[in-house]
Design an enzyme around this catalytic site. Structure first.
Site, PDB file in Angstrom:
ATOM      1  N   SER A  84      45.976  64.154   7.349  1.00  0.00           N
ATOM      2  CA  SER A  84      45.773  63.861   5.928  1.00  0.00           C
ATOM      3  C   SER A  84      46.026  65.130   5.130  1.00  0.00           C
ATOM      4  CB  SER A  84      44.337  63.397   5.675  1.00  0.00           C
ATOM      5  OG  SER A  84      44.077  63.302   4.291  1.00  0.00           O
ATOM      6  N   TYR A 105      35.237  64.565   6.623  1.00  0.00           N
ATOM      7  CA  TYR A 105      36.549  63.927   6.850  1.00  0.00           C
ATOM      8  C   TYR A 105      37.645  64.995   6.855  1.00  0.00           C
ATOM      9  CZ  TYR A 105      40.700  61.048   5.831  1.00  0.00           C
ATOM     10  OH  TYR A 105      41.945  60.452   5.858  1.00  0.00           O
TER      11      TYR A 105
HETATM   12  N1  NAP Z   1      44.702  55.744   2.735  1.00  0.00           N
HETATM   13  C1  NAP Z   1      44.764  57.051   2.471  1.00  0.00           C
HETATM   14  O1  NAP Z   1      44.662  57.496   1.317  1.00  0.00           O
HETATM   15  C2  NAP Z   1      45.021  58.023   3.601  1.00  0.00           C
HETATM   16  C3  NAP Z   1      45.494  59.304   3.259  1.00  0.00           C
HETATM   17  C4  NAP Z   1      45.727  60.218   4.279  1.00  0.00           C
HETATM   18  C5  NAP Z   1      45.507  59.863   5.589  1.00  0.00           C
HETATM   19  N2  NAP Z   1      45.034  58.617   5.894  1.00  0.00           N
HETATM   20  C6  NAP Z   1      44.809  58.306   7.304  1.00  0.00           C
HETATM   21  O2  NAP Z   1      45.679  57.263   7.663  1.00  0.00           O
HETATM   22  C7  NAP Z   1      45.147  56.546   8.778  1.00  0.00           C
HETATM   23  C8  NAP Z   1      45.210  55.051   8.495  1.00  0.00           C
HETATM   24  O3  NAP Z   1      44.343  54.768   7.398  1.00  0.00           O
HETATM   25  P1  NAP Z   1      44.602  53.599   6.340  1.00  0.00           P
HETATM   26  O4  NAP Z   1      44.722  54.226   5.030  1.00  0.00           O
HETATM   27  O5  NAP Z   1      45.670  52.698   6.817  1.00  0.00           O
HETATM   28  O6  NAP Z   1      43.163  52.907   6.381  1.00  0.00           O
HETATM   29  P2  NAP Z   1      42.669  51.460   6.772  1.00  0.00           P
HETATM   30  O7  NAP Z   1      43.496  50.437   6.107  1.00  0.00           O
HETATM   31  O8  NAP Z   1      41.217  51.497   6.544  1.00  0.00           O
HETATM   32  O9  NAP Z   1      42.985  51.371   8.339  1.00  0.00           O
HETATM   33  C9  NAP Z   1      42.225  52.067   9.278  1.00  0.00           C
HETATM   34  C10 NAP Z   1      42.601  51.559  10.648  1.00  0.00           C
HETATM   35  O10 NAP Z   1      41.841  52.277  11.636  1.00  0.00           O
HETATM   36  C11 NAP Z   1      41.234  51.314  12.485  1.00  0.00           C
HETATM   37  N3  NAP Z   1      39.966  51.808  13.009  1.00  0.00           N
HETATM   38  C12 NAP Z   1      38.946  52.377  12.343  1.00  0.00           C
HETATM   39  N4  NAP Z   1      37.931  52.651  13.173  1.00  0.00           N
HETATM   40  C13 NAP Z   1      38.328  52.250  14.397  1.00  0.00           C
HETATM   41  C14 NAP Z   1      37.721  52.248  15.678  1.00  0.00           C
HETATM   42  N5  NAP Z   1      36.472  52.714  15.881  1.00  0.00           N
HETATM   43  N6  NAP Z   1      38.418  51.745  16.723  1.00  0.00           N
HETATM   44  C15 NAP Z   1      39.652  51.238  16.547  1.00  0.00           C
HETATM   45  N7  NAP Z   1      40.280  51.218  15.367  1.00  0.00           N
HETATM   46  C16 NAP Z   1      39.624  51.708  14.306  1.00  0.00           C
HETATM   47  C17 NAP Z   1      41.021  50.086  11.617  1.00  0.00           C
HETATM   48  O11 NAP Z   1      40.865  48.976  12.452  1.00  0.00           O
HETATM   49  P3  NAP Z   1      40.054  47.625  11.983  1.00  0.00           P
HETATM   50  O12 NAP Z   1      40.502  47.309  10.588  1.00  0.00           O
HETATM   51  O13 NAP Z   1      40.530  46.611  12.969  1.00  0.00           O
HETATM   52  O14 NAP Z   1      38.616  47.953  12.061  1.00  0.00           O
HETATM   53  C18 NAP Z   1      42.312  50.078  10.824  1.00  0.00           C
HETATM   54  O15 NAP Z   1      43.345  49.497  11.565  1.00  0.00           O
HETATM   55  C19 NAP Z   1      43.723  57.089   8.974  1.00  0.00           C
HETATM   56  O16 NAP Z   1      43.725  58.035  10.026  1.00  0.00           O
HETATM   57  C20 NAP Z   1      43.435  57.787   7.650  1.00  0.00           C
HETATM   58  O17 NAP Z   1      42.481  58.785   7.791  1.00  0.00           O
HETATM   59  C21 NAP Z   1      44.798  57.679   4.927  1.00  0.00           C
END
Ligand code: NAP
Length: 245
Positions: A139, A152
């Site tokens: 991130s 985080y």
């Molecule tokens: N959105 C942002 O602004 C942003 C910015 C920078 C980096 N990121 C990073 O990008 C990545 C994806 O995030 P996103 O934005 O797509 O968020 P999201 O829509 O909330 O997706 C998170 C994913 O992680 C899975 N997950 C969470 N806890 C888990 C666990 N204990 N075991 C297995 N799977 C788990 C969730 O699965 P379920 O839904 O099935 O629970 C979901 O598929 C993350 O690492 C996040 O930190 C996000």
């Protein structure tokens, strides 16, 4: 056929990465907690070479299940995408052991352990196809700590450091490692910012997926160790510099 394993594939960035990799011809193992959401993503992608497995990456036994699941179907792994993550805004004074441990377990412990457990599969892909890849979704918060995101940010800085170490340790054996460091992406994780930030000004999940796609198209001789993706208002210019007075 090359194969990829994508964690956090039940929505958001992971689902977009899965779709792009399917377009690139990868067979897929999709991992998340929610079986129904994973199956919906698999259905929307289509094709027979997409398999799903649901469980919590916080459990080491589930990591072993995931590796065995992928091994049974493919015997090698060309691309591991450690994308699952959890966030949560909290003032540092309010951080509890439970809050911290949950972030550590998914955001860094599972990333390190799954990468370790996938080494034989990745090495087999190197033997078969000449090279293999690990892509870790870090991130922008891992490049610059943010208020109310301290734990985080710390986990994501750890992902950046881990990925640098992977590059140093594995690159000459044919396993490339990339850390992707996006700013705010329009997923469920961005919901807490929706009152103040227009969705149309957020990075799209597809933007992140296109970076992953691009890394798969590079020659064996070319490694992209880190990619930072920013919105115009993020990182480079603090608010008081952008809008003096
Ligand atoms: N959105 C942002 O602004 C942003 C910015 C920078 C980096 N990121 C990073 O990008 C990545 C994806 O995030 P996103 O934005 O797509 O968020 P999201 O829509 O909330 O997706 C998170 C994913 O992680 C899975 N997950 C969470 N806890 C888990 C666990 N204990 N075991 C297995 N799977 C788990 C969730 O699965 P379920 O839904 O099935 O629970 C979901 O598929 C993350 O690492 C996040 O930190 C996000």
């Amino acid at each position: 056929m090359r194969s990829a394993l994508v964690t956090g594939a039940s929505g958001g960035i992971g689902a977009a990465i899965a779709a792009a990799l399917h377009e690139e011809g990868f067979a897929l193992t999709l991992v998340g907690r929610d079986h129904a959401k994973l199956d919906a993503v698999a259905m929307s992608i289509g094709g027979s070479a997409v398999h799903t497995i649901a469980g919590s990456l916080a459990e080491e036994s589930f990591l072993d299940e995931v590796v065995a699941f992928h091994t049974d179907r493919h015997g090698a792994l060309d691309l591991l995408v450690n994308n699952a993550g959890i966030a949560g805004n909290r003032a540092v004074a309010d951080i509890t052991a439970e809050f911290l441990d949950a972030q550590l377990a998914v955001n860094i412990r599972a990333v390190v352990l799954l990468t370790a457990k996938c080494q034989p599969l990745l090495r087999e892909a190197v033997r078969q196809h000449g090279w293999a890849q690990i892509v870790n979704t870090a991130s922008n918060a891992g490049k610059r700590g943010e208020a109310t995101l301290s734990s985080y940010s710390a986990t994501k800085a750890a992902v950046v450091g881990f990925t640098e170490s992977l590059h140093d340790e594995l690159a000459t054996s044919g396993i490339k490692a990339t850390a992707i460091c996006p700013g705010l992406v329009d997923t469920a994780m961005a919901d807490v910012y929706r009152d103040s930030i227009e969705a149309s000004t957020m990075i799209t999940p597809r933007d992140v997926a296109e970076v992953v796609r691009m890394t798969t198209r590079l020659s064996a001789a070319c490694i992209l160790p880190e990619v930072v993706l920013l919105r115009p208002t993020e990182w480079l210019q603090p608010e008081e510099v952008r809008s003096p007075g």
